[in-house]
Write a protein that holds these residues in place. Structure first.
Motif, PDB file in Angstrom:
ATOM      1  N   TYR A 154      -6.935  -5.395 -10.479  1.00  0.00           N
ATOM      2  CA  TYR A 154      -7.290  -4.606  -9.296  1.00  0.00           C
ATOM      3  C   TYR A 154      -6.078  -3.932  -8.665  1.00  0.00           C
ATOM      4  O   TYR A 154      -6.208  -3.168  -7.726  1.00  0.00           O
ATOM      5  CB  TYR A 154      -7.968  -5.507  -8.247  1.00  0.00           C
TER       6      TYR A 154
ATOM      7  N   GLY B 251       5.625  -6.621  -2.495  1.00  0.00           N
ATOM      8  CA  GLY B 251       5.962  -5.796  -3.660  1.00  0.00           C
ATOM      9  C   GLY B 251       4.687  -5.204  -4.222  1.00  0.00           C
ATOM     10  O   GLY B 251       3.671  -5.153  -3.517  1.00  0.00           O
ATOM     11  N   GLY B 252       4.676  -4.929  -5.432  1.00  0.00           N
ATOM     12  CA  GLY B 252       5.173  -5.634  -6.592  1.00  0.00           C
ATOM     13  C   GLY B 252       5.383  -7.110  -6.265  1.00  0.00           C
ATOM     14  O   GLY B 252       4.854  -7.639  -5.313  1.00  0.00           O
ATOM     15  N   GLU B 253       6.107  -7.746  -7.107  1.00  0.00           N
ATOM     16  CA  GLU B 253       6.398  -9.157  -6.828  1.00  0.00           C
ATOM     17  C   GLU B 253       7.803  -9.234  -6.222  1.00  0.00           C
ATOM     18  O   GLU B 253       8.791  -8.929  -6.903  1.00  0.00           O
ATOM     19  CB  GLU B 253       6.277  -9.986  -8.115  1.00  0.00           C
TER      20      GLU B 253
ATOM     21  N   SER C 209      -1.163 -15.174  -3.766  1.00  0.00           N
ATOM     22  CA  SER C 209      -2.380 -14.574  -4.322  1.00  0.00           C
ATOM     23  C   SER C 209      -2.982 -15.480  -5.381  1.00  0.00           C
ATOM     24  O   SER C 209      -2.276 -15.922  -6.281  1.00  0.00           O
ATOM     25  CB  SER C 209      -2.046 -13.228  -4.974  1.00  0.00           C
TER      26      SER C 209
ATOM     27  N   ASN D 243      -4.480 -15.605  -0.761  1.00  0.00           N
ATOM     28  CA  ASN D 243      -5.175 -14.313  -0.783  1.00  0.00           C
ATOM     29  C   ASN D 243      -6.052 -14.231  -2.021  1.00  0.00           C
ATOM     30  O   ASN D 243      -5.546 -14.292  -3.149  1.00  0.00           O
ATOM     31  CB  ASN D 243      -4.157 -13.160  -0.859  1.00  0.00           C
TER      32      ASN D 243
ATOM     33  N   MET E 281     -10.248  -3.161  -2.433  1.00  0.00           N
ATOM     34  CA  MET E 281      -9.916  -1.844  -1.860  1.00  0.00           C
ATOM     35  C   MET E 281      -9.534  -0.829  -2.944  1.00  0.00           C
ATOM     36  O   MET E 281      -9.000  -1.216  -3.978  1.00  0.00           O
ATOM     37  CB  MET E 281      -8.701  -1.967  -0.931  1.00  0.00           C
TER      38      MET E 281
ATOM     39  N   ASN F 255      -6.909   1.977  -9.874  1.00  0.00           N
ATOM     40  CA  ASN F 255      -7.440   0.606  -9.981  1.00  0.00           C
ATOM     41  C   ASN F 255      -8.939   0.551 -10.267  1.00  0.00           C
ATOM     42  O   ASN F 255      -9.549  -0.516 -10.149  1.00  0.00           O
ATOM     43  CB  ASN F 255      -7.062  -0.248  -8.762  1.00  0.00           C
TER      44      ASN F 255
HETATM   45  N1  SAM Z   1       2.781  -9.700  -5.937  1.00  0.00           N
HETATM   46  C1  SAM Z   1       2.486 -10.235  -4.670  1.00  0.00           C
HETATM   47  C2  SAM Z   1       1.129 -10.874  -4.646  1.00  0.00           C
HETATM   48  O1  SAM Z   1       0.361 -10.653  -5.568  1.00  0.00           O
HETATM   49  O2  SAM Z   1       0.849 -11.596  -3.699  1.00  0.00           O
HETATM   50  C3  SAM Z   1       2.630  -9.254  -3.527  1.00  0.00           C
HETATM   51  C4  SAM Z   1       2.098  -7.878  -3.729  1.00  0.00           C
HETATM   52  S1  SAM Z   1       0.343  -7.725  -3.860  1.00  0.00           S
HETATM   53  C5  SAM Z   1       0.172  -5.984  -4.032  1.00  0.00           C
HETATM   54  C6  SAM Z   1      -0.146  -8.068  -2.196  1.00  0.00           C
HETATM   55  C7  SAM Z   1      -1.583  -8.425  -1.998  1.00  0.00           C
HETATM   56  O3  SAM Z   1      -2.381  -7.285  -2.221  1.00  0.00           O
HETATM   57  C8  SAM Z   1      -2.076  -9.508  -2.928  1.00  0.00           C
HETATM   58  O4  SAM Z   1      -2.638 -10.552  -2.181  1.00  0.00           O
HETATM   59  C9  SAM Z   1      -3.149  -8.822  -3.725  1.00  0.00           C
HETATM   60  O5  SAM Z   1      -4.193  -9.694  -4.055  1.00  0.00           O
HETATM   61  C10 SAM Z   1      -3.593  -7.720  -2.785  1.00  0.00           C
HETATM   62  N2  SAM Z   1      -4.237  -6.598  -3.482  1.00  0.00           N
HETATM   63  C11 SAM Z   1      -3.748  -5.892  -4.517  1.00  0.00           C
HETATM   64  N3  SAM Z   1      -4.612  -4.937  -4.888  1.00  0.00           N
HETATM   65  C12 SAM Z   1      -5.698  -5.054  -4.064  1.00  0.00           C
HETATM   66  C13 SAM Z   1      -6.933  -4.362  -3.959  1.00  0.00           C
HETATM   67  N4  SAM Z   1      -7.233  -3.363  -4.763  1.00  0.00           N
HETATM   68  N5  SAM Z   1      -7.795  -4.736  -2.994  1.00  0.00           N
HETATM   69  C14 SAM Z   1      -7.495  -5.762  -2.165  1.00  0.00           C
HETATM   70  N6  SAM Z   1      -6.329  -6.451  -2.208  1.00  0.00           N
HETATM   71  C15 SAM Z   1      -5.451  -6.110  -3.166  1.00  0.00           C
END
Ligand code: SAM
Ligand code: SF4
Length: 326
Positions: free
Chosen positions: A27, A67-69, A117, A155, A187, A192
């Protein structure tokens, strides 16, 4: 204080430390061949700290590294330790894999709350969502954080047909563990493959939980993006982040700095302000920051329809989530 034209004060900055990641969540970053930016285009540790200082002087009181991570960056420890010296609440969002390597730095830096996450409790499904076979590592790191008395928010992006059947199992975890599960509505971001039929909404999530638990609504803190609940007698809580079905923009206090030093005044803003290159050119970037905040739209970057099901993902001008910094 950074105020926008709707009189919203901004005291929360999310800084992306990297556009790279060791996961490939479907996603967030579906394309294994995604091209990352060259290191020279990203903020150095000194630049991250310098930019953070400018924001802190303007009233930023909370910084989340993402990030990213964020933990794939070689100098992540240095950045955490340097930012910890400022009068801010410092936190982190991570996929959890490297937490054990960073635990001492996080404790020493006084990081009290971390978002991890985790979209499934099934190791096989975990591999199919993230393209990485590391469920056990992430789960043991969640427990490691709890052992260090760090507040852990989990998350969990809920997608119809993928993991909505695990919602009750996540809530069940809160019985014996002081975990704070946050179900996030799926989202749309560039690349995605979002579509409205994959969104599992706040009301659908609550209906799933009601089948197995009796729960109460908790008071939400000011600026909270999550609507919080608790099953009576459980140690932890759960919440829903309702970005799609019930946006919470009216009270928004958040700004985002991408890893390449662009300021986004909203997760969904089309507009970005190039702070890093102006800083490198020796310019005063405060007017740029103030203007960006003033340009902030009332809701969802001004790009969504009134109901999410009418939103056309192909018309949204944005980056992928990994490139924005979630
Ligand atoms: N890599 C880290 C992580 O995964 O927690 C930090 C970056 S990640 C982009 C931050 C959060 O955005 C994560 O909890 C992820 O699940 C959420 N996320 C990423 N894409 C998403 C989407 N399309 N809809 C909802 N949440 C999303
Ligand atoms: Fe990486 Fe986090 Fe995106 Fe997953 S959600 S691909 S862990 S940045």
């Amino acid at each position: 204080m950074l105020k926008d034209s709707f009189n919203r004060s901004h005291d929360y900055l999310r800084i992306s430390l990297s556009d790279q990641c060791n996961f490939r969540c479907l996603y967030c970053m579906p394309d294994e061949q995604m091209e990352f930016k060259p290191a020279a285009h990203l903020m150095s540790a000194d630049e991250v700290v310098h930019l953070a200082e400018i924001f802190i002087a303007q009233g930023i009181r909370k910084i989340r590294l993402t990030g990213g991570e964020p933990l794939v960056r070689k100098d992540a420890k240095e950045i955490i330790e340097r930012l910890a010296k400022y009068p801010i609440e410092l936190s982190l969002t991570s996929n959890g894999v490297f937490i054990d390597k960073f635990i001492n730095s996080l404790v020493t830096a006084g990081v009290h709350s971390i978002n991890i996450s985790l979209d499934t409790l099934d190791p096989i499904k975990f591999k199919s969502i993230t393209q990485r076979d590391v469920f056990d590592k992430v789960w043991s790191n969640v427990k490691l954080l709890l052992q260090h008395q760090i507040h852990v928010k989990v998350n969990c992006v809920v997608m119809k047909g993928i993991n909505e059947n695990e919602i009750a199992a996540f809530v069940d975890l809160t019985k014996d563990l002081p975990l704070h599960i946050r179900f996030i509505e799926f989202m749309p971001f560039t690349g995605n493959d979002w579509n409205k039929n994959k969104v599992f909404t706040h009301s659908e999530i609550l209906a799933e939980i009601e089948k197995e638990f009796f729960f109460i609504k908790l008071q939400d803190a000011k600026h909270d993006t999550a609507k919080k609940y608790q099953v009576q007698g459980h140690k932890g809580t759960f919440a829903v982040i309702t970005t799609m079905s019930e946006p919470f923009c009216s009270d928004c206090n958040r700004l985002r700095l991408t890893a390449d030093g662009k300021l986004k005044n909203c997760l969904f803003s089309a507009e970005e302000s190039d702070l890093l290159n102006q800083l490198r050119a020796g310019k005063d970037i405060l007017p740029l920051i103030q203007q960006s905040v003033l340009n902030k739209k009332m809701s969802q970057g001004g790009q969504f329809s009134d109901t999410f099901s009418d939103t056309d993902p192909l018309k949204l001008i944005n980056r992928s989530m990994i490139d924005i910094g979630g």
